[in-house]
Design a protein around this motif. Sequence first.
Motif, mmCIF file in Angstrom:
data_model
loop_
_atom_site.group_PDB
_atom_site.id
_atom_site.type_symbol
_atom_site.label_atom_id
_atom_site.label_comp_id
_atom_site.label_asym_id
_atom_site.label_seq_id
_atom_site.Cartn_x
_atom_site.Cartn_y
_atom_site.Cartn_z
ATOM 1 N N ALA A 194 -18.569 11.898 6.619
ATOM 2 C CA ALA A 194 -18.317 10.458 6.710
ATOM 3 C C ALA A 194 -17.356 10.032 5.617
ATOM 4 O O ALA A 194 -17.464 10.461 4.464
ATOM 5 N N ARG A 195 -16.396 9.190 6.000
ATOM 6 C CA ARG A 195 -15.360 8.812 5.037
ATOM 7 C C ARG A 195 -15.862 7.728 4.086
ATOM 8 O O ARG A 195 -16.787 6.968 4.401
ATOM 9 N N LEU A 196 -15.211 7.653 2.955
ATOM 10 C CA LEU A 196 -15.532 6.631 1.964
ATOM 11 C C LEU A 196 -14.889 5.307 2.357
ATOM 12 O O LEU A 196 -13.963 5.266 3.179
ATOM 13 N N PRO A 197 -15.363 4.196 1.790
ATOM 14 C CA PRO A 197 -14.752 2.894 2.093
ATOM 15 C C PRO A 197 -13.259 2.889 1.759
ATOM 16 O O PRO A 197 -12.820 3.511 0.785
ATOM 17 N N GLU A 198 -12.501 2.171 2.571
ATOM 18 C CA GLU A 198 -11.058 2.092 2.380
ATOM 19 C C GLU A 198 -10.678 0.813 1.640
ATOM 20 O O GLU A 198 -11.405 -0.178 1.670
ATOM 21 N N ILE A 199 -9.518 0.858 1.015
ATOM 22 C CA ILE A 199 -8.908 -0.321 0.400
ATOM 23 C C ILE A 199 -7.676 -0.663 1.211
ATOM 24 O O ILE A 199 -6.855 0.210 1.512
ATOM 25 N N THR A 200 -7.531 -1.926 1.568
ATOM 26 C CA THR A 200 -6.425 -2.365 2.423
ATOM 27 C C THR A 200 -5.393 -3.135 1.616
ATOM 28 O O THR A 200 -5.741 -3.997 0.800
ATOM 29 N N VAL A 201 -4.137 -2.808 1.868
ATOM 30 C CA VAL A 201 -3.008 -3.550 1.304
ATOM 31 C C VAL A 201 -2.217 -4.134 2.466
ATOM 32 O O VAL A 201 -1.849 -3.406 3.399
ATOM 33 N N ALA A 202 -1.977 -5.432 2.432
ATOM 34 C CA ALA A 202 -1.207 -6.096 3.483
ATOM 35 C C ALA A 202 0.049 -6.713 2.878
ATOM 36 O O ALA A 202 0.047 -7.167 1.730
ATOM 37 N N GLN A 231 -7.866 2.765 -6.277
ATOM 38 C CA GLN A 231 -7.331 1.492 -6.758
ATOM 39 C C GLN A 231 -5.875 1.663 -7.215
ATOM 40 O O GLN A 231 -5.023 0.820 -6.940
ATOM 41 N N ARG A 232 -5.597 2.775 -7.898
ATOM 42 C CA ARG A 232 -4.228 3.024 -8.355
ATOM 43 C C ARG A 232 -3.292 3.253 -7.167
ATOM 44 O O ARG A 232 -2.150 2.781 -7.177
ATOM 45 N N GLU A 233 -3.779 3.960 -6.133
ATOM 46 C CA GLU A 233 -2.927 4.203 -4.970
ATOM 47 C C GLU A 233 -2.644 2.899 -4.227
ATOM 48 O O GLU A 233 -1.513 2.667 -3.773
ATOM 49 N N ALA A 234 -3.636 2.047 -4.113
ATOM 50 C CA ALA A 234 -3.427 0.750 -3.466
ATOM 51 C C ALA A 234 -2.404 -0.075 -4.245
ATOM 52 O O ALA A 234 -1.505 -0.695 -3.664
ATOM 53 N N ALA A 235 -2.523 -0.084 -5.571
ATOM 54 C CA ALA A 235 -1.577 -0.836 -6.400
ATOM 55 C C ALA A 235 -0.168 -0.264 -6.270
ATOM 56 O O ALA A 235 0.823 -1.013 -6.242
ATOM 57 N N ALA A 236 -0.068 1.068 -6.167
ATOM 58 C CA ALA A 236 1.239 1.694 -6.015
ATOM 59 C C ALA A 236 1.875 1.305 -4.683
ATOM 60 O O ALA A 236 3.092 1.036 -4.610
ATOM 61 N N MET A 237 1.080 1.236 -3.613
ATOM 62 C CA MET A 237 1.634 0.814 -2.322
ATOM 63 C C MET A 237 2.088 -0.637 -2.386
ATOM 64 O O MET A 237 3.140 -0.991 -1.830
ATOM 65 N N GLN A 238 1.331 -1.483 -3.046
ATOM 66 C CA GLN A 238 1.741 -2.875 -3.166
ATOM 67 C C GLN A 238 3.074 -2.976 -3.897
ATOM 68 O O GLN A 238 3.943 -3.766 -3.508
ATOM 69 N N ARG A 239 3.272 -2.183 -4.943
ATOM 70 C CA ARG A 239 4.557 -2.204 -5.665
ATOM 71 C C ARG A 239 5.697 -1.756 -4.749
ATOM 72 O O ARG A 239 6.792 -2.330 -4.784
ATOM 73 N N VAL A 240 5.449 -0.743 -3.944
ATOM 74 C CA VAL A 240 6.476 -0.283 -2.999
ATOM 75 C C VAL A 240 6.852 -1.411 -2.045
ATOM 76 O O VAL A 240 8.028 -1.661 -1.767
ATOM 77 N N PHE A 241 5.845 -2.119 -1.533
ATOM 78 C CA PHE A 241 6.112 -3.222 -0.603
ATOM 79 C C PHE A 241 6.911 -4.325 -1.295
ATOM 80 O O PHE A 241 7.874 -4.869 -0.720
ATOM 81 N N ASP A 242 6.528 -4.654 -2.506
ATOM 82 C CA ASP A 242 7.252 -5.699 -3.236
ATOM 83 C C ASP A 242 8.700 -5.283 -3.505
ATOM 84 O O ASP A 242 9.630 -6.089 -3.349
ATOM 85 N N ASP A 243 8.915 -4.031 -3.886
ATOM 86 C CA ASP A 243 10.264 -3.551 -4.166
ATOM 87 C C ASP A 243 11.144 -3.562 -2.917
ATOM 88 O O ASP A 243 12.368 -3.696 -3.013
ATOM 89 N N ALA A 244 10.505 -3.427 -1.737
ATOM 90 C CA ALA A 244 11.267 -3.441 -0.488
ATOM 91 C C ALA A 244 11.601 -4.861 -0.028
ATOM 92 O O ALA A 244 12.319 -5.038 0.965
#
Length: 457
Positions: free
Chosen positions: A214-222, A287-300
């Motif tokens: 069973a997978r662990l809870p996910e963190i969502t970035v929109a 948490q760090r991976e979610a924050a990294a994806m948010q930075r990628v989205f902002d940079d784009a």
Amino acid sequence: MPVVSQLRESLPAEIVIDDPDVLATYAQDHGAWARVGKPACVVRARGTADVQAVVRACIATGTPVVARGAGTGLSGGANATDGCVVLSLDRLDRVLAIDPVERIAVVQPGVVNNDLRAAVAEHGLWYPPDPASAAWSTIGGNVATNAGGLCCVKYGVTREYVLGMEVVNGLGEIVRLGRRTAKGVAGYDLTALLVGSEGTLGIVTEVTLRLLPARLPEITVAAQFDTLGQAADAITGVARAGIVPSVLELLDAATLKAVDDWKNLGVSAEGNYMLLANTDVPGESGQREAAAMQRVFDDAGAGFSAIAGDQEEVDALFAARRLAYFALERHGPVITEDVCVPKAKVPAMIRRLEEISAEHDVYIATLAHAGDGNLHPCMPMPPDAGEDLQKRALAAFDDIIDAAIELGGTVTGEHGVGLLKMAGLAKELGPEVIAMHRAVKAALDPHGILNPGKIFT
């Protein structure tokens, strides 16, 4: 003897149906504008013995047999041909075994994807393939098309979870393929060959599936973007950053509005395009991976981005993604593409979609399993679409396929070839490889009765 008469001699009368109104409901899947024939009858099989009886009767009478699950396919692969027997497997719907030690499940083909997921979850296990139609589509149909879904960016498609199967082959024999062991390399991998074969090489009556814990809870970035190009750059940026999200989905605002108009989920976007990303990495690393994806989205160039904290809002957004096709379909047929390109070529493919839309003056709704390059451009057609609009939409369909091939991609990432992608498959593979496909087909279906006229001619 006509096939219907022969079937009634060997099967209970109530499962052999030739009422025209009933036949019409079993004659086609959701592949818009794919040709549809008139079946001679429908057989609602109760088990493997019924399937074998149908195949043997079809061999004896030279009648095509088209296997069908829930009919949620989008390429015409389950469409009837004239005079065929439609073999419905929806009554073969039992989960036969779940083994938590070996982490496998044994199921019949009519088991609904979400029902299997719920059953294995009770044992602390998870079945990853999750097509958007998971609430309705069956495991047999998922196997037939090698279905994918939202989680495939990280966890792969159906073929990677099928260990073995029971099959009625083109000679009417019941055979078992594959294994139940963690490892096994004996002989050709016929199991993998049958997955994705769309009922043209055998009819699957039982499947052994690999499961994960069973997978662990996910963190969502929109994130929301004004232009499709910005969203495309964000998708590529995630890959360049070395991030493997558990989900990375793209929707345009018009599609979100269509879902809201239907279900009132409150998901309409202020920007023109939305990216939904999940990470299931545990703890602080997640948490760090979610924050990294948010930075990628902002940079784009995201006009808005956030790490979601409201689970109800997250559930609504992902419900909208799964309902997107059906929301578009409410007002008329939807011509749906399923091309897949290398991740680095996603921006180029998305920009090509914009050009094709303008060139043919056809609205293209943009949906994508963006993290693995699998795009689903959808062209909703009004019920009163005239001949000119239909021609323009079909021309756009062909151009989308050509663009994907030119970019090193494929004509289908998960929906299958069916009827709608046969010309595209020929372009993608070339005559020599198509000849190899035909040789396999002739060897495993020597009587030519298993879903003929699909995938390639």
